[in-house]
Design a protein around this motif. Sequence first.
Motif, PDB file in Angstrom:
ATOM      1  N   PHE A 151      58.630  87.023  28.059  1.00 44.42           N
ATOM      2  CA  PHE A 151      58.905  86.722  29.466  1.00 44.42           C
ATOM      3  C   PHE A 151      59.520  85.326  29.617  1.00 44.42           C
ATOM      4  O   PHE A 151      60.203  85.045  30.597  1.00 44.42           O
ATOM      5  N   ALA A 152      59.265  84.456  28.636  1.00 42.75           N
ATOM      6  CA  ALA A 152      59.797  83.085  28.682  1.00 42.75           C
ATOM      7  C   ALA A 152      61.191  82.984  28.076  1.00 42.75           C
ATOM      8  O   ALA A 152      61.854  81.957  28.221  1.00 42.75           O
ATOM      9  N   ALA A 153      61.643  84.047  27.408  1.00 39.70           N
ATOM     10  CA  ALA A 153      62.870  83.974  26.607  1.00 39.70           C
ATOM     11  C   ALA A 153      64.128  83.696  27.418  1.00 39.70           C
ATOM     12  O   ALA A 153      65.104  83.171  26.892  1.00 39.70           O
ATOM     13  N   ASP A 154      64.118  84.033  28.703  1.00 40.06           N
ATOM     14  CA  ASP A 154      65.329  83.797  29.507  1.00 40.06           C
ATOM     15  C   ASP A 154      65.284  82.463  30.250  1.00 40.06           C
ATOM     16  O   ASP A 154      66.054  82.225  31.171  1.00 40.06           O
ATOM     17  N   GLY A 155      64.340  81.583  29.847  1.00 40.96           N
ATOM     18  CA  GLY A 155      64.247  80.268  30.470  1.00 40.96           C
ATOM     19  C   GLY A 155      63.452  80.247  31.760  1.00 40.96           C
ATOM     20  O   GLY A 155      63.557  79.306  32.554  1.00 40.96           O
ATOM     21  N   ALA A 156      62.639  81.261  31.987  1.00 43.75           N
ATOM     22  CA  ALA A 156      61.844  81.352  33.218  1.00 43.75           C
ATOM     23  C   ALA A 156      60.850  80.203  33.315  1.00 43.75           C
ATOM     24  O   ALA A 156      60.420  79.639  32.309  1.00 43.75           O
ATOM     25  N   THR A 157      60.475  79.861  34.550  1.00 44.61           N
ATOM     26  CA  THR A 157      59.461  78.834  34.777  1.00 44.61           C
ATOM     27  C   THR A 157      58.083  79.415  34.484  1.00 44.61           C
ATOM     28  O   THR A 157      57.917  80.639  34.402  1.00 44.61           O
ATOM     29  N   ILE A 158      57.099  78.534  34.371  1.00 44.14           N
ATOM     30  CA  ILE A 158      55.717  78.988  34.142  1.00 44.14           C
ATOM     31  C   ILE A 158      55.277  79.924  35.263  1.00 44.14           C
ATOM     32  O   ILE A 158      54.655  80.962  35.013  1.00 44.14           O
ATOM     33  N   ALA A 159      55.617  79.587  36.497  1.00 42.54           N
ATOM     34  CA  ALA A 159      55.225  80.430  37.638  1.00 42.54           C
ATOM     35  C   ALA A 159      55.845  81.818  37.526  1.00 42.54           C
ATOM     36  O   ALA A 159      55.174  82.833  37.779  1.00 42.54           O
ATOM     37  N   GLU A 160      57.118  81.883  37.114  1.00 44.24           N
ATOM     38  CA  GLU A 160      57.797  83.178  36.964  1.00 44.24           C
ATOM     39  C   GLU A 160      57.187  83.984  35.813  1.00 44.24           C
ATOM     40  O   GLU A 160      56.971  85.191  35.931  1.00 44.24           O
ATOM     41  N   ILE A 161      56.901  83.306  34.715  1.00 44.52           N
ATOM     42  CA  ILE A 161      56.291  83.968  33.556  1.00 44.52           C
ATOM     43  C   ILE A 161      54.929  84.535  33.952  1.00 44.52           C
ATOM     44  O   ILE A 161      54.597  85.679  33.643  1.00 44.52           O
ATOM     45  N   ALA A 162      54.136  83.723  34.634  1.00 45.77           N
ATOM     46  CA  ALA A 162      52.797  84.147  35.062  1.00 45.77           C
ATOM     47  C   ALA A 162      52.882  85.375  35.964  1.00 45.77           C
ATOM     48  O   ALA A 162      52.106  86.327  35.822  1.00 45.77           O
ATOM     49  N   GLN A 163      53.850  85.360  36.873  1.00 43.16           N
ATOM     50  CA  GLN A 163      54.000  86.502  37.787  1.00 43.16           C
ATOM     51  C   GLN A 163      54.397  87.770  37.023  1.00 43.16           C
ATOM     52  O   GLN A 163      53.830  88.839  37.249  1.00 43.16           O
ATOM     53  N   ARG A 164      55.339  87.649  36.106  1.00 40.20           N
ATOM     54  CA  ARG A 164      55.789  88.811  35.324  1.00 40.20           C
ATOM     55  C   ARG A 164      54.658  89.380  34.463  1.00 40.20           C
ATOM     56  O   ARG A 164      54.559  90.583  34.271  1.00 40.20           O
ATOM     57  N   ALA A 165      53.836  88.477  33.924  1.00 43.71           N
ATOM     58  CA  ALA A 165      52.768  88.900  33.010  1.00 43.71           C
ATOM     59  C   ALA A 165      51.465  89.222  33.747  1.00 43.71           C
ATOM     60  O   ALA A 165      50.485  89.596  33.107  1.00 43.71           O
ATOM     61  N   HIS A 166      51.473  89.059  35.065  1.00 43.39           N
ATOM     62  CA  HIS A 166      50.271  89.287  35.879  1.00 43.39           C
ATOM     63  C   HIS A 166      49.115  88.397  35.420  1.00 43.39           C
ATOM     64  O   HIS A 166      47.991  88.856  35.227  1.00 43.39           O
ATOM     65  N   LEU A 167      49.438  87.109  35.214  1.00 45.06           N
ATOM     66  CA  LEU A 167      48.447  86.121  34.780  1.00 45.06           C
ATOM     67  C   LEU A 167      48.479  84.928  35.720  1.00 45.06           C
ATOM     68  O   LEU A 167      49.436  84.740  36.464  1.00 45.06           O
TER      69      LEU A 167
END
Length: 201
Positions: A151-167
Amino acid sequence: MIRVLLADDENLIRVALGTMLDLEDDIEVVGHADSGEAAVTEAARTTPDVAVLDLQLGGIDGIETAQRIAALLPDCRSIIVTSHGRPGYLKKALAAGVGGFLPKTTSAATLAEVVRTVVSGGRYVDPSLAAEAIGAGDSPLTPRESDVLEFAADGATIAEIAQRAHLSPGTARNYLSAAAAKLGAANRHEACAIARRHGWI
């Protein structure tokens, strides 16, 4: 007749798979589910011979779903179909007793043959996925760390990663830090590059 349960959170794919499998003379689709939990419930209701499960189901993933169905119905075999054919997932699926592991690009005819293979006690792994898994070696990452890193591979922010991963953001950050440490990376971007190079994400 081979009784098949289909589980995929993408309705169009699930219905299309069901339609294609129903064309086979010896296969009958007896149930549909759009999440891992629903698949377990539907398996208890329909007692299939084979469960064809998407790896990335809503709720529990396809591998855990396969394990729960096997605990409930020991004679039911499982096949994982996925667009995320990472070596780590393949190894985890095989360790969990999954009978087949296929990419979603597989033809309907191949899927039907794999259903017949696993119901008779055999196993089938897509050759290209098997070759990737052998070439990649063992990943030091847990499946969840691999997910979060992807989820981090495209340069997403921590908030975006957390949202995608449901964390929560803190939990996502912890997974990323653990992954970077295991890979000897300075940051999550370098960790992504290392994991990609080894075929772990």
